[in-house]
Design an enzyme around this catalytic site. Structure first.
Site, PDB file in Angstrom:
ATOM      1  N   GLY A   9       0.830  -1.218   0.000  1.00  0.00           N
ATOM      2  CA  GLY A   9       0.000   0.000   0.000  1.00  0.00           C
ATOM      3  C   GLY A   9       0.854   1.253   0.000  1.00  0.00           C
ATOM      4  N   LEU A  11       1.606   3.562  -2.073  1.00  0.00           N
ATOM      5  CA  LEU A  11       1.254   4.823  -2.748  1.00  0.00           C
ATOM      6  C   LEU A  11       0.211   5.618  -1.960  1.00  0.00           C
ATOM      7  CD1 LEU A  11       1.066   3.693  -6.480  1.00  0.00           C
ATOM      8  CD2 LEU A  11       3.000   4.619  -5.203  1.00  0.00           C
ATOM      9  N   GLN A  13      -1.394   7.600   1.671  1.00  0.00           N
ATOM     10  CA  GLN A  13      -1.012   8.815   2.398  1.00  0.00           C
ATOM     11  C   GLN A  13       0.265   8.598   3.204  1.00  0.00           C
ATOM     12  OE1 GLN A  13      -3.733  10.101   5.472  1.00  0.00           O
ATOM     13  NE2 GLN A  13      -2.924  12.188   5.515  1.00  0.00           N
ATOM     14  N   ASP A  35       2.211  -1.676  -4.525  1.00  0.00           N
ATOM     15  CA  ASP A  35       0.824  -1.220  -4.408  1.00  0.00           C
ATOM     16  C   ASP A  35       0.016  -1.928  -5.489  1.00  0.00           C
ATOM     17  OD1 ASP A  35      -0.385   1.559  -2.869  1.00  0.00           O
ATOM     18  OD2 ASP A  35      -1.643   0.659  -4.420  1.00  0.00           O
ATOM     19  N   ILE A  36      -1.294  -1.835  -5.370  1.00  0.00           N
ATOM     20  CA  ILE A  36      -2.170  -2.448  -6.371  1.00  0.00           C
ATOM     21  C   ILE A  36      -2.254  -1.597  -7.627  1.00  0.00           C
ATOM     22  CG2 ILE A  36      -4.326  -1.388  -5.557  1.00  0.00           C
ATOM     23  CD1 ILE A  36      -5.638  -4.166  -5.930  1.00  0.00           C
ATOM     24  N   ASP A  54      -1.135  -7.028  -5.390  1.00  0.00           N
ATOM     25  CA  ASP A  54      -2.463  -7.066  -4.778  1.00  0.00           C
ATOM     26  C   ASP A  54      -2.347  -7.958  -3.543  1.00  0.00           C
ATOM     27  OD1 ASP A  54      -5.016  -7.521  -3.951  1.00  0.00           O
ATOM     28  OD2 ASP A  54      -5.795  -8.133  -5.914  1.00  0.00           O
ATOM     29  N   TYR A 143     -14.019  -1.246  10.267  1.00  0.00           N
ATOM     30  CA  TYR A 143     -12.611  -0.839  10.319  1.00  0.00           C
ATOM     31  C   TYR A 143     -12.025  -1.172  11.690  1.00  0.00           C
ATOM     32  CZ  TYR A 143      -8.565   2.351   9.992  1.00  0.00           C
ATOM     33  OH  TYR A 143      -7.312   2.897   9.961  1.00  0.00           O
TER      34      TYR A 143
HETATM   35  N1  LIG Z   1      -3.938   7.895   7.379  1.00  0.00           N
HETATM   36  C1  LIG Z   1      -4.419   7.840   8.613  1.00  0.00           C
HETATM   37  O1  LIG Z   1      -4.893   8.846   9.163  1.00  0.00           O
HETATM   38  C2  LIG Z   1      -4.357   6.516   9.374  1.00  0.00           C
HETATM   39  C3  LIG Z   1      -4.708   6.515  10.738  1.00  0.00           C
HETATM   40  C4  LIG Z   1      -4.688   5.316  11.432  1.00  0.00           C
HETATM   41  C5  LIG Z   1      -4.256   4.153  10.795  1.00  0.00           C
HETATM   42  N2  LIG Z   1      -3.910   4.187   9.484  1.00  0.00           N
HETATM   43  C6  LIG Z   1      -3.525   2.928   8.844  1.00  0.00           C
HETATM   44  O2  LIG Z   1      -2.302   3.070   8.134  1.00  0.00           O
HETATM   45  C7  LIG Z   1      -2.329   2.268   6.952  1.00  0.00           C
HETATM   46  C8  LIG Z   1      -2.004   3.126   5.743  1.00  0.00           C
HETATM   47  O3  LIG Z   1      -2.908   4.206   5.700  1.00  0.00           O
HETATM   48  P1  LIG Z   1      -2.925   5.271   4.523  1.00  0.00           P
HETATM   49  O4  LIG Z   1      -3.572   6.479   5.097  1.00  0.00           O
HETATM   50  O5  LIG Z   1      -1.602   5.370   3.888  1.00  0.00           O
HETATM   51  O6  LIG Z   1      -3.976   4.581   3.540  1.00  0.00           O
HETATM   52  P2  LIG Z   1      -4.367   4.996   2.051  1.00  0.00           P
HETATM   53  O7  LIG Z   1      -5.807   4.657   1.842  1.00  0.00           O
HETATM   54  O8  LIG Z   1      -3.923   6.390   1.752  1.00  0.00           O
HETATM   55  O9  LIG Z   1      -3.461   4.015   1.181  1.00  0.00           O
HETATM   56  C9  LIG Z   1      -3.725   2.641   1.099  1.00  0.00           C
HETATM   57  C10 LIG Z   1      -3.003   2.108  -0.126  1.00  0.00           C
HETATM   58  O10 LIG Z   1      -3.321   0.717  -0.241  1.00  0.00           O
HETATM   59  C11 LIG Z   1      -3.476   0.418  -1.620  1.00  0.00           C
HETATM   60  N3  LIG Z   1      -4.300  -0.789  -1.780  1.00  0.00           N
HETATM   61  C12 LIG Z   1      -5.648  -0.888  -1.774  1.00  0.00           C
HETATM   62  N4  LIG Z   1      -6.011  -2.161  -1.973  1.00  0.00           N
HETATM   63  C13 LIG Z   1      -4.874  -2.885  -2.090  1.00  0.00           C
HETATM   64  C14 LIG Z   1      -4.593  -4.260  -2.323  1.00  0.00           C
HETATM   65  N5  LIG Z   1      -5.580  -5.160  -2.456  1.00  0.00           N
HETATM   66  N6  LIG Z   1      -3.310  -4.658  -2.372  1.00  0.00           N
HETATM   67  C15 LIG Z   1      -2.304  -3.747  -2.232  1.00  0.00           C
HETATM   68  N7  LIG Z   1      -2.506  -2.432  -2.034  1.00  0.00           N
HETATM   69  C16 LIG Z   1      -3.772  -2.012  -1.959  1.00  0.00           C
HETATM   70  C17 LIG Z   1      -4.127   1.659  -2.221  1.00  0.00           C
HETATM   71  O11 LIG Z   1      -3.908   1.729  -3.626  1.00  0.00           O
HETATM   72  C18 LIG Z   1      -3.444   2.776  -1.446  1.00  0.00           C
HETATM   73  O12 LIG Z   1      -2.321   3.286  -2.143  1.00  0.00           O
HETATM   74  C19 LIG Z   1      -3.706   1.603   6.917  1.00  0.00           C
HETATM   75  O13 LIG Z   1      -3.608   0.317   7.470  1.00  0.00           O
HETATM   76  C20 LIG Z   1      -4.536   2.475   7.811  1.00  0.00           C
HETATM   77  O14 LIG Z   1      -5.600   1.764   8.401  1.00  0.00           O
HETATM   78  C21 LIG Z   1      -3.949   5.351   8.755  1.00  0.00           C
END
Ligand SMILES: NC(=O)c1ccc[n+]([C@@H]2O[C@H](COP(=O)([O-])OP(=O)(O)OC[C@H]3O[C@@H](n4cnc5c(N)ncnc54)[C@H](O)[C@@H]3O)[C@@H](O)[C@H]2O)c1
Length: 320
Positions: A9, A11, A13, A35-36, A54, A143
């Site tokens: 994942g 790509l 945030q 990433d996917i 994936d 979630y």
């Molecule tokens: N950003 C936040 O505020 C926050 C807060 C608490 C926890 N988290 C956790 O941190 C982690 C990363 O968060 P983020 O904000 O970067 O998420 P995000 O949604 O910005 O990024 C998730 C990435 O996963 C990729 N993805 C989706 N399906 C996929 C698959 N089947 N296989 C591979 N990749 C896939 C997407 O293309 C995307 O680039 C997550 O587990 C999230 O729960 C984030």
């Protein structure tokens, strides 16, 4: 961390900023971003190894772990809180099945694992102020359910099989590089962008909705420091509460107004995201992380807002 590091994942945030930080510390060739979807050609992440992956697919991750001799998997791929409530079946599949696969491969190939849990792992029966490290966790969102189950699964693999699985409970993350992926705290990032562009924002949470937040540089620091910490000092290993500030939309708007006096906010409440926010803590106690691996944030509300506005003004240009 030993060996080559694989980030799933990458790509999103967090990954967009974590991968360059890891490459700076460990070397470009030691960090495989996956990433996917494909990165943009000009994205910084495309400067080093990148693979399409994936996480719900069979076999691909194992093949990559063998091919690159992966020593650590930082498993970021997940559906975030608001999207997961919209698509609970997909959320279970991605958030749970992929973590189980990551842990099984880690067990078989001797990899360390990082798993990001969330303040969403708490629920309405959790003490909402100074939420302790070890407390009631009965989340009411898909979630949150996947995050609690993930925390427990990581603990299980650590205790039962000796997998070096570590993790934090992240609060809402504020950043300016990649857009947020559909969480309940996305309003904070949206507020900054709308303030710089249009001097106006319609917020989907009530003005007094208090939640933990953190600026992305602190989140990156936390992940890197926890993964580099001496395991002998880690009593918890997993699911460490970490926070940097506890703020409401009203307080964030007031801080932005110190820099942009004509910024105006109004409220158009989204009942779905408000209900999720109302089930989460108002502020969490991160004492265990401070004590066990020296966690300490660098950015409070004032410093974070000043830096975000500087960076966004450079990126977005003058207000319209
Ligand atoms: N950003 C936040 O505020 C926050 C807060 C608490 C926890 N988290 C956790 O941190 C982690 C990363 O968060 P983020 O904000 O970067 O998420 P995000 O949604 O910005 O990024 C998730 C990435 O996963 C990729 N993805 C989706 N399906 C996929 C698959 N089947 N296989 C591979 N990749 C896939 C997407 O293309 C995307 O680039 C997550 O587990 C999230 O729960 C984030």
């Amino acid at each position: 961390m030993q060996g080559v590091i694989l980030v799933t994942g990458a790509l999103g945030q967090i990954g967009t900023e974590l991968v360059p930080a890891l490459r700076e510390k460990y070397g470009v060739e030691r960090v495989v971003a996956t990433d996917i979807r494909m990165p943009a050609k000009d994205a910084a992440i495309a400067d080093g190894p990148f693979e399409l992956l994936d996480c719900t697919g069979p076999g691909e991750l194992r093949e990559m772990v063998r091919r690159y001799e992966i020593g650590a998997i930082l498993h970021l791929a997940a559906l975030l809180s608001a999207v997961a409530e919209d698509k609970p079946q997909s959320a279970w599949r991605l958030n749970m099945d992929s973590l189980y696969r990551v842990l099984e491969i880690a067990r078989q190939h001797g990899c360390a694992v990082f798993f990001p849990s969330s303040i969403g792992a708490f629920g309405p029966t959790t003490p909402r102020d100074h939420t302790p490290q070890d407390t009631i966790q009965r989340p009411t969102t898909m979630y949150g359910i996947t995050k609690v189950a993930g925390e427990l699964l990581c603990d299980y693999y650590a205790q039962r099989f000796g997998v070096d699985a570590r993790g934090v409970r992240l609060p809402g993350l504020i950043s300016h590089v990649a857009p947020p992926g559909g969480g309940t705290t996305d309003y904070a990032v949206e507020m900054f962008r709308q303030a710089v562009r249009y001097r106006h924002y319609a917020c989907y949470l009530r003005p007094d909705t208090r939640l933990d937040m953190m600026y992305m540089p602190d989140a990156i620091k936390a992940i890197m420091n926890l993964m580099a910490a001496d395991p002998a000092g880690l009593e918890h290993r997993n699911a460490f509460n970490i926070t940097a500030m506890s703020v409401t939309p009203d307080e964030l708007a007031a801080e932005i107004r110190k820099h942009l006096p004509d910024f105006a906010i109004d409220y158009e409440i989204d009942p779905a995201r408000q209900a999720i926010a109302d089930s989460w803590p108002r502020s969490i106690d991160d004492g265990a992380a401070r004590q066990e691996w020296g966690w300490r944030p660098d950015y409070d509300l004032g410093r974070m807002v000043a830096d975000m506005l500087d960076k966004l003004r450079l990126k977005l240009g003058p207000a319209r």
